[in-house]
Design a protein around this motif. Structure first.
Motif, mmCIF file in Angstrom:
data_model
loop_
_atom_site.group_PDB
_atom_site.id
_atom_site.type_symbol
_atom_site.label_atom_id
_atom_site.label_comp_id
_atom_site.label_asym_id
_atom_site.label_seq_id
_atom_site.Cartn_x
_atom_site.Cartn_y
_atom_site.Cartn_z
ATOM 1 N N GLY A 130 -8.682 3.382 -0.641
ATOM 2 C CA GLY A 130 -8.352 2.526 0.504
ATOM 3 C C GLY A 130 -7.018 2.899 1.113
ATOM 4 N N GLU B 281 -5.906 3.977 4.853
ATOM 5 C CA GLU B 281 -4.964 3.165 5.635
ATOM 6 C C GLU B 281 -3.794 3.976 6.181
ATOM 7 N N GLU C 265 -15.558 -1.893 -0.698
ATOM 8 C CA GLU C 265 -15.066 -0.817 0.177
ATOM 9 C C GLU C 265 -15.187 -1.225 1.647
ATOM 10 N N SER D 110 0.843 -1.187 0.000
ATOM 11 C CA SER D 110 0.000 0.000 0.000
ATOM 12 C C SER D 110 0.884 1.244 0.000
ATOM 13 N N VAL E 265 -4.865 -2.697 2.758
ATOM 14 C CA VAL E 265 -5.831 -2.827 1.669
ATOM 15 C C VAL E 265 -5.269 -3.593 0.476
ATOM 16 N N THR E 266 -3.955 -3.724 0.408
ATOM 17 C CA THR E 266 -3.388 -4.511 -0.687
ATOM 18 C C THR E 266 -2.140 -5.270 -0.245
ATOM 19 N N LEU F 31 -12.329 -3.393 2.758
ATOM 20 C CA LEU F 31 -11.096 -2.624 3.009
ATOM 21 C C LEU F 31 -11.117 -2.055 4.429
ATOM 22 N N VAL G 81 -6.946 -7.906 0.457
ATOM 23 C CA VAL G 81 -6.582 -7.448 1.801
ATOM 24 C C VAL G 81 -5.587 -8.406 2.444
ATOM 25 N N LYS H 140 -7.247 0.862 -5.422
ATOM 26 C CA LYS H 140 -6.998 0.941 -3.991
ATOM 27 C C LYS H 140 -6.526 2.308 -3.531
ATOM 28 N N GLU I 197 -10.568 -8.631 -4.426
ATOM 29 C CA GLU I 197 -10.053 -7.999 -3.219
ATOM 30 C C GLU I 197 -8.675 -8.576 -2.903
#
Lengths: 456, 456
Positions: free
Chosen positions: B423, B427, B397, A185, B410-411, B400, B339, B420, B337
């Motif tokens: 997100g 974060e 969303e 991120s 989030v990633t 996230l 996460v 993202k 997604e």
């Protein structure tokens, strides 16, 4: 200033301050610091940074001062941030294989604390009994077992740091990185801070990845060689054979003798060089690995090679490796080299070191994380002998050039600090240096964080 | 422009250009590109970058277009740099366990080439049969075996890149990083470029670290669970038991069925979720490890758990894992997604996903690099159903937010790209975002390199 720092330990005793004004790098210059502070919390650091920024006082962070490149050396008028009192283990998260610590925690103390939970923090610089995690992160410290387990960088997940510049006023606290095992991120600023020698800000908390503890003691194989170059050939042969020891260390006779004369560990030093391999595959696979390593040593011309069946002896050999630097330091000033070359060039580099020593009439003892290609030729120069000092300096610079010519780097793990700035300029192309300078100016526009180090 | 690009393949066919204007991320917007070029050499890239800079044309690099965050999507008026023809393996250096490649080399082609030398490149995103090393480096791709062997970042030693800004005019070629196993000469710019999604420059050559090949095939243990949350509990129990599989993957019933209906691999899909563990300690230690994993699965409530003794069956299971995404894509648009949560929170996150799916009336199939805490809930929405699409977006969303609340990100491995960005702003704290923006502005002052991605 004093009232801004109320409640924080301030050191102004000149002798103590002098001791806190430099690290363990021989001959790296250091200036006259204004004072030193010993913060205990992030809030203390935040206040010190804000107060220094208000007065444009440079900030020089330090841990145990075991650095070997002058990275913690004071500049004139600097505030020294001695982080050794920030030595709390904030939390061990066994379920997630992480630990969070303040920067002043000593590497071996961290290892011991996590070992109680069946966990292991691999990075093991030879300074591990004294050096701090903050210093390890700031220099991206290596060690013995990085051959198989990587360097400090590979274990840093997240950092808390007190910064200035784009993040806000000097004294802004930020959290970089993450606590999860993976994460992409945004740009990898935690990685960028690792190895940045305190030039972007002051690291106040560190979250590290851990591994499950090894279930059995590693095996040790010792090989004795008639020359250091022959030992280097054996190192290259280990890689060619597809073997991956946890550690593969080289010690030459000068180092062995220095340790033996000091500690009387009962080491034989008839060979020109020893290779110490540590193998840690579990069970029978570990025995096979040890046998294979001994065979490669013999095939590469070892005088003898055998698996140490005596755990105390094996421990003494690795202790000798770790004690080599202080043992040589007892004999006089030591200029420590830290070149790293591609593994296949280890024999060439060892040969180049011998030639350089001969050419300059200097004594060079060599220890090496040989399996990584990371060599530490230690140049000895009797105290007060100006000619010897000049010769040592010339040999030092010449080794940097030789390493670069072999596709290597001027610093494998000690950092640029002050001593490798010229070498770094030789190694990196001008465009890359300009990018480095630009990143520094962006993240520390007032040039307050450890000025003059790395790209100074 | 055309004459500046003489000798370089230029694509202006609208259909081909459209195909090159986006990656595999559903619903990520993309603009109308000016043209695409297919360079074959660093010099080609240099010329394209210089020509684009002269006209302030944004540059969007891409590899195979298998990204899942829109990181390779065109902006209006962009020049697309399709690097797939730069697919030469420049050199395999078996003596130093490194390989140097152009960015367009496909991950599995690299694996196959180094395997011939007894070497192994571990990072294995599920896209490995198609995705390129350049894309893998740009997103810091993960995969199945990063649990034990790390992500792409852990293998990148050095990069060649075409940059602009502080290094010189746009079109300057720099070499970042090194070829040695260790090195701390200056800031870690190669690390900073890794995962930067082409926003700092165009990567034209990559030197990667390799490992010796594994000497025996890994063992596979399969556990079947009555619920995905129960499978998540077993994942947490594996970590608590001090076990470190090479991979630990989760597949839920929806994924299994989708693969089975497509490929007819003969997979049973009576359980709500399967866990697949790959164990690769050699010899008897590997058998013990496999037995221990199966026991932990059973103790954690598995319906059944056993070591696969049939290599073809084991391969089919991992193939199913890799095919889950394309198998679901056949059924309609999939919102992916990515996460990542602390491992101990995997059951909580799986439970949160179920609740979110129920709340929004969406179908969510889950595959996960469960051992890393990296989950890929795949949200299905029938094509053309606008209500389903809105529900999927809302679920996306909300997941996230749930991951962030659990201390996650989030990633984990797909990158920020376009999908993202919001997100990431949730974060990271504002100070960190400001640092990211500042670094981008410093290294790409004209904002020409993949504008709008990551921090856009």
């Amino acid at each position: 200033m004093k009232e801004l720092l109320a409640g924080i330990d301030v050191v102004d005793d000149p002798d103590v301050l002098e001791g806190l004004s430099h690290d363990d790098a021989e001959w790296a210059p250091y200036g006259k610091a204004l004072a030193a502070v010993r913060p205990r919390t992030t809030e203390d650091v935040r206040r010190v940074v804000a107060a220094c920024a208000e007065r444009k006082v440079p900030i020089v962070p330090r841990g145990a001062g075991t650095g070997l490149s002058g990275g913690a050396n004071a500049v004139d008028g600097a505030m020294i941030l001695d982080l050794s009192k920030m030595n709390r283990i904030v939390g061990i998260d066994a379920e997630n294989l992480t630990v969070t610590v303040q920067p002043g925690v000593v590497n071996n103390d961290l290892k011991a604390a996590v070992a109680e939970h069946g966990l292991w923090y691999p990075p093991d610089p030879a300074s591990a009994p004294w050096s701090t995690i903050g210093g390890n992160v700031s220099t991206n410290a290596g060690g013995l077992c990085c051959l198989k387990y990587g360097v400090t960088r590979d274990y840093v997940l997240g950092l808390e740091a007190v910064v200035g510049g784009p993040a806000g006023a000097y004294g802004t606290v930020v959290r970089l990185g993450r606590r999860t095992t993976k994460g992409v991120s945004g740009y990898d600023l935690a990685g960028l801070f690792t190895g940045s020698e305190g030039t972007f800000g002051v690291i106040t908390e560190i979250t590290l990845r851990l591994r499950p503890a090894r279930r059995e003691a590693p095996r040790t194989v010792v090989g004795a060689f008639g020359s250091v170059v022959a030992a280097g050939e054996a190192v290259a042969a280990i890689t060619r054979a597809g073997l991956l020891p946890a550690a593969l260390e080289l010690l030459d006779r000068t180092c062995l003798e220095a340790v033996e004369n000091w500690k009387h560990l009962g080491l034989e030093s008839d060979a020109a060089a020893l290779l110490l391999a540590q193998l840690d595959l579990p069970g029978a696979a570990g025995d096979e690995e040890a046998t294979a390593v001994a065979e490669v040593f013999r095939a590469a011309g070892a005088l003898w090679a055998e698996q140490s069946t005596d755990e105390i002896e094996a421990e003494a050999l690795f202790a000798a490796r770790r004690l080599a630097y202080p043992a040589l330091e007892r004999l006089g000033p030591v200029l420590t080299e830290d070149v790293c070359v591609p593994r296949s060039r280890v024999p060439d580099m060892l040969s180049a070191i011998e030639q350089i020593a001969a050419r300059h009439g200097t004594t060079i003892a060599t220890i090496a994380h040989a399996g990584d290609g990371n060599l530490h030729p230690l140049i000895l120069a009797p105290a007060g002998d100006e000619g010897a000092r000049r010769a040592a300096q010339a040999a030092f610079e010449e080794m940097l050039g030789a390493a670069i010519a072999m596709g290597g780097t001027v610093t494998g793990e000690h950092g640029v600090g002050l001593l490798k700035r010229a070498g770094m300029r030789q190694e990196l192309d001008p465009g890359v240096l300009a990018m480095q300078v630009a990143v520094k100016q962006t993240l520390d526009p007032l040039n307050l964080f450890n000025p003059g180090k790395v790209i100074g």
